[in-house]
Design a protein around this motif. Structure first.
Motif, mmCIF file in Angstrom:
data_model
loop_
_atom_site.group_PDB
_atom_site.id
_atom_site.type_symbol
_atom_site.label_atom_id
_atom_site.label_comp_id
_atom_site.label_asym_id
_atom_site.label_seq_id
_atom_site.Cartn_x
_atom_site.Cartn_y
_atom_site.Cartn_z
ATOM 1 N N SER A 850 8.022 29.398 16.133
ATOM 2 C CA SER A 850 8.649 29.787 16.432
ATOM 3 C C SER A 850 9.101 31.613 16.755
ATOM 4 O O SER A 850 8.162 31.981 15.394
ATOM 5 C CB SER A 850 10.115 29.736 15.858
ATOM 6 N N HIS A 851 9.422 32.151 17.266
ATOM 7 C CA HIS A 851 9.575 33.737 17.582
ATOM 8 C C HIS A 851 11.488 34.636 17.195
ATOM 9 O O HIS A 851 12.058 32.811 17.787
ATOM 10 C CB HIS A 851 9.620 34.310 18.562
ATOM 11 N N PHE A 852 11.787 35.229 17.112
ATOM 12 C CA PHE A 852 13.019 35.012 16.298
ATOM 13 C C PHE A 852 13.279 36.657 17.307
ATOM 14 O O PHE A 852 12.369 37.403 17.795
ATOM 15 C CB PHE A 852 13.001 35.509 15.076
ATOM 16 N N ALA A 853 14.826 36.824 17.988
ATOM 17 C CA ALA A 853 15.820 37.894 18.240
ATOM 18 C C ALA A 853 16.596 38.006 17.053
ATOM 19 O O ALA A 853 17.350 36.914 16.904
ATOM 20 C CB ALA A 853 16.146 38.100 19.642
ATOM 21 N N VAL A 854 16.537 39.030 17.178
ATOM 22 C CA VAL A 854 17.561 40.150 15.768
ATOM 23 C C VAL A 854 18.771 41.280 16.098
ATOM 24 O O VAL A 854 18.111 42.202 16.591
ATOM 25 C CB VAL A 854 16.840 40.188 14.780
ATOM 26 N N THR A 855 19.752 40.521 16.064
ATOM 27 C CA THR A 855 20.628 41.796 16.356
ATOM 28 C C THR A 855 22.064 41.523 15.052
ATOM 29 O O THR A 855 22.170 40.824 14.729
ATOM 30 C CB THR A 855 21.449 41.351 17.634
ATOM 31 N N TRP A 856 21.920 43.002 14.728
ATOM 32 C CA TRP A 856 22.408 43.822 13.678
ATOM 33 C C TRP A 856 24.302 43.561 14.428
ATOM 34 O O TRP A 856 24.276 44.990 15.484
ATOM 35 C CB TRP A 856 22.108 44.309 12.908
ATOM 36 N N GLU A 880 30.612 45.513 16.958
ATOM 37 C CA GLU A 880 29.492 46.747 17.804
ATOM 38 C C GLU A 880 28.271 46.420 17.325
ATOM 39 O O GLU A 880 28.174 46.389 15.873
ATOM 40 C CB GLU A 880 29.580 47.567 17.328
ATOM 41 N N ALA A 881 27.505 46.417 18.500
ATOM 42 C CA ALA A 881 25.937 46.187 18.061
ATOM 43 C C ALA A 881 25.451 47.061 17.587
ATOM 44 O O ALA A 881 25.387 48.113 18.544
ATOM 45 C CB ALA A 881 25.365 45.420 19.194
ATOM 46 N N VAL A 882 24.734 46.950 16.698
ATOM 47 C CA VAL A 882 24.106 48.097 15.983
ATOM 48 C C VAL A 882 22.566 48.141 16.575
ATOM 49 O O VAL A 882 22.475 49.593 17.142
ATOM 50 C CB VAL A 882 23.661 48.103 14.881
ATOM 51 N N LEU A 883 21.993 46.843 16.894
ATOM 52 C CA LEU A 883 20.495 47.158 17.235
ATOM 53 C C LEU A 883 20.093 45.756 17.320
ATOM 54 O O LEU A 883 20.100 45.592 16.734
ATOM 55 C CB LEU A 883 19.049 47.888 15.669
ATOM 56 N N SER A 884 19.022 45.347 19.125
ATOM 57 C CA SER A 884 18.917 44.078 19.020
ATOM 58 C C SER A 884 17.668 44.178 18.886
ATOM 59 O O SER A 884 16.723 45.469 19.342
ATOM 60 C CB SER A 884 19.353 43.458 20.323
ATOM 61 N N VAL A 885 16.681 43.281 18.670
ATOM 62 C CA VAL A 885 14.876 42.878 18.568
ATOM 63 C C VAL A 885 15.014 41.709 19.378
ATOM 64 O O VAL A 885 15.206 40.924 18.481
ATOM 65 C CB VAL A 885 14.325 43.212 16.986
ATOM 66 N N GLY A 886 14.149 41.723 20.407
ATOM 67 C CA GLY A 886 14.478 40.635 21.101
ATOM 68 C C GLY A 886 12.725 39.734 20.445
ATOM 69 O O GLY A 886 12.349 40.290 20.459
ATOM 70 N N PHE A 891 12.726 46.523 21.854
ATOM 71 C CA PHE A 891 14.411 46.767 21.027
ATOM 72 C C PHE A 891 15.552 47.523 22.037
ATOM 73 O O PHE A 891 14.849 47.929 23.051
ATOM 74 C CB PHE A 891 13.901 48.418 19.899
ATOM 75 N N SER A 892 16.273 46.989 21.728
ATOM 76 C CA SER A 892 17.494 47.849 22.967
ATOM 77 C C SER A 892 17.517 48.784 22.781
ATOM 78 O O SER A 892 17.093 49.420 21.676
ATOM 79 C CB SER A 892 18.440 46.317 22.257
ATOM 80 N N PRO A 893 18.810 49.471 23.690
ATOM 81 C CA PRO A 893 18.504 51.711 23.078
ATOM 82 C C PRO A 893 19.583 50.935 21.956
ATOM 83 O O PRO A 893 20.667 50.842 22.090
ATOM 84 C CB PRO A 893 19.144 51.326 24.586
ATOM 85 N N ALA A 895 22.758 52.572 20.226
ATOM 86 C CA ALA A 895 23.764 52.967 20.549
ATOM 87 C C ALA A 895 23.724 54.451 20.340
ATOM 88 O O ALA A 895 23.583 54.995 19.125
ATOM 89 C CB ALA A 895 24.992 52.318 19.421
ATOM 90 N N GLY A 896 25.495 54.913 20.628
ATOM 91 C CA GLY A 896 25.322 56.495 20.608
ATOM 92 C C GLY A 896 24.955 56.954 19.107
ATOM 93 O O GLY A 896 24.450 58.199 18.820
ATOM 94 N N ARG A 897 26.072 56.331 18.205
ATOM 95 C CA ARG A 897 26.710 56.785 16.793
ATOM 96 C C ARG A 897 25.214 56.642 15.849
ATOM 97 O O ARG A 897 25.478 56.665 14.830
ATOM 98 C CB ARG A 897 27.777 56.939 16.356
ATOM 99 N N TRP A 898 24.398 55.667 16.422
ATOM 100 C CA TRP A 898 23.403 54.895 15.345
ATOM 101 C C TRP A 898 21.932 56.069 15.631
ATOM 102 O O TRP A 898 21.437 55.750 15.247
ATOM 103 C CB TRP A 898 23.506 53.867 15.589
ATOM 104 N N GLU A 899 22.345 56.862 17.352
ATOM 105 C CA GLU A 899 20.366 56.967 17.636
ATOM 106 C C GLU A 899 19.862 57.858 16.507
ATOM 107 O O GLU A 899 21.015 59.339 16.211
ATOM 108 C CB GLU A 899 21.072 57.558 18.686
ATOM 109 N N GLY A 900 19.221 57.554 15.400
ATOM 110 C CA GLY A 900 18.269 58.952 15.640
ATOM 111 C C GLY A 900 18.844 58.107 13.759
ATOM 112 O O GLY A 900 17.660 58.895 13.019
ATOM 113 N N ARG A 901 19.274 57.417 13.426
ATOM 114 C CA ARG A 901 19.350 56.564 12.393
ATOM 115 C C ARG A 901 19.093 55.323 11.444
ATOM 116 O O ARG A 901 19.256 55.154 11.009
ATOM 117 C CB ARG A 901 21.557 56.735 11.590
ATOM 118 N N LEU A 902 18.398 54.592 12.809
ATOM 119 C CA LEU A 902 18.505 53.164 12.224
ATOM 120 C C LEU A 902 16.283 53.373 11.887
ATOM 121 O O LEU A 902 15.824 54.460 12.769
ATOM 122 C CB LEU A 902 18.685 52.236 13.346
ATOM 123 N N ARG A 903 16.430 52.281 10.906
ATOM 124 C CA ARG A 903 15.134 52.742 10.756
ATOM 125 C C ARG A 903 14.835 50.525 10.550
ATOM 126 O O ARG A 903 14.973 50.188 9.758
ATOM 127 C CB ARG A 903 14.806 52.500 10.142
#
Length: 1043
Positions: A850-856, A880-886, A891-893, A895-903
């Protein structure tokens, strides 16, 4: 007293020595010949107890030298082992007691297996064991190679003759041996008398009866070759009469130095008769009869009876009426007087010495004047020293008178036959009887004449000439090989015997007899002739006895099997009959039978029109039994079209005496109804229905089992098809032809299935269809169709049967989702500017692949812009979707306020972590993750199998304390309220009031909003400043409401 003690001790020691038991056996090794009678002695000494001791013989065979095999005992009848029991019971092996303590072991007919080490044992009879109780010796059995041969014969000798006889003696013994030869004479049951012998030491000795004659040289024994000796006896005596034979013995020297005759043989005998010498002699005169006819021959025999005639001298004289005819001296030269000398010169008389004892006077043609008395005289003569002969004793027998009568010319001739009517190949006799009967020497010629049937002319067939010869006529060539002519010795009857009669010999016969006389000058005079009556001979063909079996039968068989047709001749006219057999077949659609095959009486084959038209030539086999009365026709590889009614037409042919074949009779057999059918349909395919459920990407094997077939040699074609869900028609996937050629269905129907199909037949009648990497689209009802093909006799394949198998319902399903995400809730408090992690933990998954797609997601409270009917405000949560990994790690782009602050981090295959950097008060809220589980189907296409939401993580960001500037800058609403809203709000109010008033004039109803309040929908800019408020704000447009 002192001197007696040593003496007493010596006596005691001597007594002890004398009392020691000692067994002694004949010294070996001994060499003895196979088949001979041998003896082995054994004795015992120094024993105590009874005078008669017992003995036991055993053998140790070379094949098992340590194992004792018991042979015979003087005390125990059950002592012998089974291998010797029968020979002991039949006295082939026995023990002879010479005295109480000595015996002889007898083996009457030594065998090769008797070789070995023999042990003689004496059971103990002493008070104590002291000495030896057994002894051993070796016996070697060798082949008997002695050969003694002489020629069996009978010799008749006269006293004083010499006798020579030869005898051949040979041997091939490997051991050193000598041979002795002796000659014996035996009369009847009397004891043999030794004549002379040559001993094994090469010493020549004569028997007592011949010792004197051997000393004078009348008896000799000479060696004339390597193996041949000759006995010579000169000056035989009448007492030497009897049977002479030679006897030879082969001798070998034993270890004790003595010589032993291993074998002794005699030759076949020669019978010798010795006749004593006698000087007396006697004479007798013989002739056949006393009455003769002119021209008839006569022979007188003067027989001398005497001893040793060849060594004595005799003269003979012949007399007629006391007148000398001829004489013969010791040299056997005849001397005749003048008259008889002339007749002897003309060949009419002969005087000769037939043998030493017989003298002959023969007159070939008697005359009337030859009647009278005849006699012979024999005189013994003695030869003097000067070579002259002097007469001694003379003897003559009694006179023999003969009478010569004249020949009568009157006679009659009659022709007779006992078989005037004969059948082909039979024989018949014709006799020409002449009366009166003339002697055989009377010159009579007889001619048989023949008039063929249908002809009026006679011609000479054969003539028995006057001198006894046979002369055939010019037109008698056909008769010569099958006709015999003979004349009886006792009469002038002439028999004509004709064998193997035919049409050629049918007709009238007649004989002509002529009486002749031979003159003194050798000329011939015919005295008379007579002609017989006519004889008619009829030659008929034989009456046929041909019978052919009329029995009817029916045959039902399967094609490709042979049709066996029999035609039996139950009886025939002659053992020499030949048969032509015609085989027919009658079809219901035909009026008459059609010829299949004809075999002529000469065994030639002719194919009929039916065989040519139907192509039967290569399938016909004709046989004839050894007895000749049974004919068989076999139609190989029968076809359905060969069905019909078969019968045979038999013609009987015989060979005429002229070596020409003729048809005597013909007959038709009973009919054989033949039905040829195709093999019964025994095709049976398994009808078992199956339900199979597999997961995607697994393999599945479908079975098509042929339980039975019509013929072991049939070929099978198998077609696989499927009916997919929602479709009415079946789709052909693949089929395996009867030549084992694989074909696939239509590409549009197969799609990618073709590359995943595999057909195989691991065993006869078992066909497997394997589908690799199953997909959901492979689900359906699968089945096979089996065709059975048979080869007809014409080498053409045809489909005999077909059958569908049971349905195998295949269901391919995706794996059951077992995705489970950690749903535990958590509370997390962090200080402003710090980082906080958001873990997404997968507790279980459906497949290792299995492969996983994860969205916070971030959930926070917001104020609604609408009012309920009661005018109350209602709060909602904003997701609000913070980050999606297919599933493909894209990776999805941000969001504006999260840009540069996600790892993002993937700590393991089932643990994902999102870290939010530089937490602010706006980050306070509830967070969760959503996990989607993706799997790839066999075609490599990914699909979402399941999805799960994790538990909530409540994050609270605490304010670390700030200035008014930082408070204003950090709060967007406060920032807008202080620096932005005061300016546009007044302008908006003025514009709104003006618009409301303008619209109310046109339609007061349309201008009213909900609850009488006008609605305003505007796009307002949204400024997002950096935390330091040093950067210009980013303007973004969001939907909003304002009262």
């Amino acid at each position: 007293m002192r001197t007696l003690r040593p003496l007493l001790a010596s006596v005691l020691l001597l007594g002890m020595a004398l009392a020691q038991r000692q067994v002694t056996v004949q010294e070996g090794p001994l060499y003895r010949t196979e088949g001979s009678h041998i003896t082995l002695w054994c004795k015992v000494s120094g024993y105590q107890g009874p005078a008669e001791q017992n003995f036991q013989w055993s053998i140790y065979l070379p094949s098992a030298p340590e194992r004792e095999v018991q042979i015979v005992s003087t005390v125990d009848p059950s002592f012998p082992y089974a291998i010797y029991t029968q020979r002991v019971r039949s006295r082939g092996i026995f023990v002879e007691r010479l005295q109480g303590d000595a015996v002889l072991l007898h083996i009457t007919e030594l065998q090769e297996r008797d070789a070995g080490q023999y042990e003689c044992h004496t059971p103990n009879t002493d008070e104590r064991y002291f000495g030896s109780y057994s002894a051993k010796m070796n016996l070697v059995v060798i082949p008997d190679s002695l050969r003694v041969t002489a020629i069996p014969q009978t010799l008749n000798k006269v006293e004083h003759d010499s006798l020579e006889l030869k005898c051949e003696v040979s041997k091939s013994t490997a051991q050193h041996s000598h041979v002795s030869i002796a000659w014996y004479r035996q009369r009847g049951s009397e004891a043999p008398v030794e004549i002379i012998s040559l001993s094994r030491d090469f010493v020549l000795r004569a028997g007592s009866a011949y010792a004197q004659r051997q000393a004078t040289g009348d008896v000799r024994l000479d060696k004339v070759g390597e193996t041949t000796s000759k006995l010579t006896i000169y000056n035989l005596h009448p007492s030497d009469q009897g049977e002479f034979y030679c006897e030879a013995a082969e001798w070998i020297q034993d270890p004790d130095g003595s010589w032993y005759a291993m074998t002794r043989k005699r030759s076949q005998g020669a019978i010798v008769n010795v006749q004593a010498t006698d000087k007396e002699f006697s004479v007798r005169l013989e002739t056949e009869k006393r009455m003769y006819i002119v021209g008839e021959p006569v022979e007188f025999r003067c027989i001398l009876e005497a001893q040793n005639v060849p060594d004595r001298y005799f003269s003979i004289s012949w007399a007629f009426n006391s007148s000398l005819i001829a004489s013969l001296g010791p040299n056997a030269v005849p001397v005749l007087n003048n008259e008889f000398a002339q007749r002897e010169a003309l060949g009419q008389l002969k005087v000769a010495k037939e043998s030493d004892n017989v003298f002959v006077l023969k007159i070939y043609r008697l005359r009337l004047e030859d009647s009278g008395k005849y006699n012979c005289r024999v005189t013994e003569r003695e030869k003097t020293v000067t070579g002259d002969f002097i007469d001694k004793e003379s003897k003559r027998p009694k006179n023999i008178p003969i009478t010569v009568m004249p020949l009568k010319a009157g006679f009659a001739v009659t022709a007779i036959s006992r078989t005037p009517g004969v059948t082909y190949n039979e024989s018949f006799d014709l006799q020409c009887i002449i009366k009166p009967h003339y002697p055989s020497w009377v010159p009579v010629s007889v001619t048989w004449r023949f008039q063929p049937a249908g002809s009026t002319e006679f011609h000479d067939l054969v003539t028995f000439t006057r001198d006894g010869g046979v002369q055939w006529g010019d037109r008698a060539a056909a008769f010569r090989t099958r006709t015999a002519i003979e004349k009886a010795e006792s009469s002038n009857n002439v028999r004509l015997s004709i064998s193997r009669a035919s049409d050629t010999e049918a007709g009238k016969y007649q004989c002509v007899a002529e009486l002749w006389r031979k003159n003194y000058n050798s000329s011939w005079t015919r005295l008379a002739d007579r002609t017989s009556n006519l004889l008619e001979i009829r030659v008929l063909r034989p009456v046929t006895k041909l019978q052919v079996s009329k029995s009817k039968r029916s045959i039902t068989l399967v094609e490709n099997r042979p049709i066996l047709l029999n035609c039996s001749v139950k009886s025939q006219t002659s053992p020499d009959s030949h048969f032509a057999v015609l085989w027919y077949v009658h079809k219901p659609s035909d009026a008459d039978g059609k010829l299949i095959l004809k075999t002529t009486h000469s065994s030639a084959f002719e194919y009929g029109t039916y065989a040519e038209e139907e192509g039967l030539r290569g399938r016909l086999q004709f046989e004839r039994s050894a007895s000749g009365g049974l004919f068989s026709l076999t139609v190989q590889r029968a076809e359905v079209r060969d069905s019909g009614s078969y019968y045979c037409h038999v013609e009987e042919w015989l060979l005429s005496p002229n070596h020409a074949w003729y048809k005597l009779a013909e007959e038709v057999s009973g009919r054989t109804e033949v039905t040829v059918k195709q093999p019964d349909n025994r095709l049976q395919v398994s009808q078992t229905h199956k339900n199979l459920t597999v997961l995607e990407n697994e393999w599945v094997t479908l079975e098509c089992l042929v339980k039975n077939r019509s013929s072991p040699s049939s070929q099978l074609a198998v077609e696989w098809s499927v009916r997919r869900p929602g479709r009415a028609d079946r789709e052909v996937l693949a089929w395996l032809s009867r030549q084992s050629t694989l074909h696939y269905g239509e590409p549009a129907a197969l799609g990618d299935l073709r590359g995943r199909l595999r057909l195989e037949s691991p065993a006869p009648g078992l066909f497997l269809l394997s589908i690799h990497n199953c997909t959901v689209r492979d689900s359906g009802a699968y089945g096979c169709r089996v065709e059975e093909w048979l080869l007809d006799p014409s080498e053409r394949w045809y489909k005999r049967a077909e059958q569908l198998s049971g349905i195998s319902t295949l269901t391919v399903r995706q794996p059951d989702p077992t995705l489970q995400v950690d749903t535990a809730t958590a509370n997390l408090t962090v200080q402003e500017k710090e980082s906080f992690p958001l873990d997404c933990s997968i507790l279980s998954r459906s497949s290792p692949e299995s492969h996983f797609a994860v969205t916070w997601y971030s959930l926070r409270a917001k104020e609604a812009g609408d009012h309920t009917e009661q005018g109350e405000e209602e709060e909602e949560e904003e997701r609000e979707a913070v980050l999606s990994v297919g599933p493909d790690a894209i990776f999805s782009p941000e969001a504006g306020r999260w840009e540069g602050r996600l790892r993002f981090q993937r700590l393991s295959a089932v643990l994902f972590r999102l870290t939010v950097l530089q937490a602010g008060a706006a980050d306070t809220g509830n967070y969760s993750c959503r996990v989607e589980e993706w799997l790839a189907d066999p075609n490599g296409v990914w699909y979402r199998l399941a999805q799960e939401e994790s538990g909530m993580v409540a994050v609270h960001v605490q304010d670390a304390g700030s200035t008014l500037q930082s408070v204003i800058c950090s709060n967007d609403a406060l920032f807008y309220f202080v620096f932005f809203y005061p300016f546009p709000i007044f302008g908006i109010l003025i514009i709104t009031i003006l618009l409301v008033r303008f619209k109310s004039r046109n339609s007061s109803k349309n201008s009213e909003g909900k609850n009488g309040v006008p609605l305003l929908w505007i796009k307002e800019p949204h400024l997002n400043y950096s935390p330091t408020c040093l950067e210009p704000p980013v303007l973004s447009i969001h939907p909003g409401t304002m009262d």
